[in-house]
Design an enzyme around this catalytic site. Structure first.
Site, PDB file in Angstrom:
ATOM      1  N   HIS A  33       0.862  -1.197   0.000  1.00 18.04           N
ATOM      2  CA  HIS A  33       0.000   0.000   0.000  1.00 18.04           C
ATOM      3  C   HIS A  33       0.890   1.235   0.000  1.00 18.04           C
ATOM      4  O   HIS A  33       2.058   1.154   0.389  1.00 18.04           O
ATOM      5  CB  HIS A  33      -0.910   0.001   1.246  1.00 18.04           C
ATOM      6  CG  HIS A  33      -0.159  -0.103   2.527  1.00 18.04           C
ATOM      7  ND1 HIS A  33       0.098  -1.318   3.151  1.00 18.04           N
ATOM      8  CD2 HIS A  33       0.431   0.839   3.311  1.00 18.04           C
ATOM      9  CE1 HIS A  33       0.788  -1.109   4.258  1.00 18.04           C
ATOM     10  NE2 HIS A  33       1.012   0.201   4.380  1.00 18.04           N
ATOM     11  N   PRO A  34       0.363   2.344  -0.434  1.00 22.86           N
ATOM     12  CA  PRO A  34       1.150   3.595  -0.377  1.00 22.86           C
ATOM     13  C   PRO A  34       1.330   4.034   1.082  1.00 22.86           C
ATOM     14  O   PRO A  34       0.570   3.626   1.957  1.00 22.86           O
ATOM     15  CB  PRO A  34       0.297   4.610  -1.136  1.00 22.86           C
ATOM     16  CG  PRO A  34      -0.743   3.818  -1.838  1.00 22.86           C
ATOM     17  CD  PRO A  34      -0.952   2.576  -1.047  1.00 22.86           C
TER      18      PRO A  34
END
Lengths: 124, 582
Positions: free
Chosen positions: A37-38
């Site tokens: 995920h970012p």
């Protein structure tokens, strides 16, 4: 998968954000599952939370804490921190369910996976 | 003040060591009282010398005070006075009492050493030349500077330095009026605004010292000799009317001084231009009505003795002539005081009032006009300075009479009420109040403004990076008893947010999530950081507004620590104790 609906221009940005996050610390949860995920929520890219599931063949060494290679990656994209943490929490909870990693190895369809997750959380 | 400056001004040798020993923080009462005694003697001497020299010079110039010279003298004196204060000593204009109050409110009792000489010399030249102003304001300023400077030499803390500053005021006023109670009361009522044993005892010592020195040098005599007071119930009732009139004249005097002050500012950017022009007008008033200019105590004495050989109409003219001349002198910014004009105006008002009574009721017997003149003096002091006790004690002491206490109290409180109806602040305080600097010790507003966030900063905190995984954060958490952790931007000292352990407990206790979640994900961007120079008052507002208990503190964007609501309250309590001597 739903991620395909994203604007093409966002792909490169997202890839870089996800790789940046991985450079800080691996996102492998153990049991052959990772949740890339970012670093930060991306309301500029997604309006609602998105979960993309990728089955890896062959499994990849993801520097997991249990040293097991990762066979399933959940790409988590969230517009907010709260939603992000909720999604992560649900995946982590599902992983504690005996047999969930074996279920993933069977590469379930989108609907099967959704149904299974719902069942786990319904029992919770 | 820089340490070098402090050292460079200290006297040398054994005296310094002796003074510094006296001023140790753990000093006992005895030490403070010795210091107050020294300050009282020094400020009393300065006051007595100033008065003596002004009288000699004013009367020495009398033969030349006619024609064009009379017209020019006040202007020249004002010009020279302003040049001395502004150019030679580089000090602000005016009589200086607001600067003294400001030094107590905001300056920790600190005044520049040059202030011991600037207005002393400036008012000597100005008042001797015929300016319609008094020596008490400059005496207050000079005495305060003496007290502050000696306090600096003694090495006392800010609180005691303020008390010694006020002791200088008390010694000066006591010396100039030969009135110890007045000096003490004025210093407390107007300068310190703090009634406690910590202030009363040293100021009493300074007042006694200043008065005794004055008596040794000038002799023990009442400033105003007068016929015995005999004011009956009817006179007491009439004093109520005089009190209201005194209040109105006070308001008129204060307002017209402010008006002239505003006009002076608009007249020219060069401060000397209004001084010269308004000084010429004062000279013109002096040509028409010589009694309206100068310090004016001769006029007050004549009014008290019923020796003013003027008709009722001319008394009114003199009253307003004096009011105009004083407003022009004080409003133009020349160095001179408000005390003397207030007393002279009060005596003229009382005298005019008594003459009015006699004219209106020819067959009736009233108290001696001098009695009305005396209570009028107290009324004007109470109204103009909004200091009723100073007015009452001044008249009691300078007349050596207690018989008049009831009329004095009546006139003073009524004049004060009328003055406060029009102006919340006295002539000394309005400018400070306008600038938000009238902050008295021990008040909420003062303490909340005195303390800065940097004073209560908790720098012993462990900030964490936003890139730290939660499993690393848990190790930090185990070693700490805190609930709030500041988060910094990765690789910098820039504040990013705060982790509230209680609010993120669910994530922190999830064994899987702590491996894959970074601190940046669970931090909150609020509360917003406050600057280290934020006042306690502003910080309290932010605590209330954001409903938080801890605030991050930054200096130029760099994180420097945390400040908690509880530590602010704790510091507030300690500061309150320090300021009130509890």
């Amino acid at each position: 998968m739903r991620a395909r609906a994203l604007a093409p221009a966002a792909h490169a940005t997202l890839l870089e954000a996800v790789l940046e996050r991985e450079r800080l610390a691996a996102t492998a949860l153990g049991h052959g599952v990772a949740i890339p995920h970012p670093r930060q929520p991306r309301p500029d890219v997604v309006e609602a939370a998105r979960l993309s599931v990728v089955f890896l063949d062959p499994p990849v060494d993801w520097a997991a804490i249990d040293r097991l290679p990762v066979h399933t990656a959940f790409l988590v994209l969230s517009p907010s921190t709260a939603v992000h943490l909720q999604l992560l929490s649900r995946i982590a909870y599902a992983l504690r369910e005996p047999g969930f990693d074996e279920f993933l190895l069977e590469r379930p369809s989108k609907s099967e996976l959704a149904q299974h997750l719902r069942a786990i959380h319904k029992d919770a | 003040m820089a340490a070098e400056d402090k050292r460079s001004f200290l006297p040398s040798g054994a005296l310094v060591r002796r003074l510094q020993v006296l001023g140790q923080p753990e000093e006992h009462w005895g030490r403070l009282l010795v210091m107050a005694l020294v300050v009282g003697l020094a400020s009393g001497a300065a006051a007595v010398l100033l008065r003596r020299l002004v009288h000699l010079a004013f009367h020495g110039l009398a033969p030349y005070r006619h024609g064009a010279v009379a017209l020019l003298l006040p202007a020249l004196g004002g010009l020279l006075g302003v040049l001395i204060v502004a150019r030679v000593f580089r000090e602000p204009a005016g009589h200086g009492v607001p600067e003294v109050i400001r030094a107590v409110c905001r300056g920790g009792g600190g005044m520049r050493k040059r202030a011991m000489f600037s207005r002393w010399l400036g008012s000597l030249v100005n008042v001797a030349s015929g300016a319609s102003a008094g020596l008490e304001g400059p005496t207050v300023y000079t005495g305060a500077a003496i007290g502050s400077t000696l306090g600096g030499w003694f090495g006392v803390d800010e609180r005691r330095r303020s008390v010694l500053l006020a002791a200088g005021v008390a010694g000066g006023i006591s010396g100039i009026f030969n009135a110890p109670m007045t000096g003490m009361i004025f210093a407390i009522e107007v300068v310190l605004a703090e009634w406690s044993a910590h202030t009363i005892v040293p100021l009493a010592i300074a007042s006694v010292a200043g008065t005794e020195l004055s008596r040794l040098l000038l002799g023990d005599r009442a400033s105003f000799l007068h016929a015995p007071f005999e004011m009956g119930p009817r006179d007491l009732a009439l004093c109520a009317v005089l009190g209201l009139l005194a209040g109105l004249v006070s308001v008129l005097f204060v307002k017209s001084t402010h008006l002239v002050h505003g006009l002076s500012d608009r007249l020219s950017k060069n401060r000397l231009v209004p001084v010269v022009l308004l000084g010429l007008v004062v000279g013109g008033i002096g040509l028409v009505s010589p009694d309206a200019i100068g310090e004016g105590y001769d006029v007050a004495s004549a009014a008290i003795d019923d020796q003013l050989e003027l008709s009722l109409g001319l008394c009114v003219v003199l009253l307003f002539g004096k009011l105009l001349a004083s407003s022009l002198t004080l409003g133009s910014g020349t160095p001179g005081g408000i005390f003397a004009p207030s007393l002279v105006l009060g005596s003229l008002l009382g005298d005019t009032f008594a003459r009015g009574l006699r004219a209106a009721f020819p067959g009736e017997q009233f108290a001696h006009p001098g009695s009305y003149a005396l209570v009028g003096m107290a009324g004007l002091v109470a109204g103009v300075m909004q200091a009723p006790l100073t007015g009452i004690f001044l008249v009691l002491e300078v007349t050596r009479g207690y018989d008049v206490i009831l009329p004095l109290m009546t006139v003073s409180v009524l004049a004060l009420l009328v003055a406060r109806r029009f102006d919340r602040y006295s002539i000394y305080n309005w400018e400070l109040a306008r600038r938000g600097e009238l902050l008295r010790p021990g008040t909420d507003q003062r303490i909340l403004t005195d303390i800065r966030v940097r004073d209560v900063l908790d720098a012993e905190v462990t900030p964490v990076s936003e890139d730290m995984p939660l499993e690393g954060f848990l190790r930090v958490l185990k070693l700490s008893r805190r609930n709030n952790f500041p988060v910094l931007r990765a690789g910098s000292e820039q504040y990013a947010g705060m982790v509230d352990v209680a609010a993120t407990r669910e994530v922190l206790l999830d064994p899987e999530l702590v491996h894959v979640t970074l601190v940046g994900m669970i931090m909150s961007p609020t509360p917003q950081p406050v600057d280290a120079d934020t006042t306690l008052s502003e910080a309290m507002e932010i605590f209330e507004r954001d409903r938080v208990w801890v605030l991050p503190v930054t200096r130029q964007g760099r994180f420097v620590g945390l400040v908690s609501k509880s530590s602010l309250f704790d510091h507030y309590r300690r500061e309150l104790n320090a300021q009130t001597g509890a």
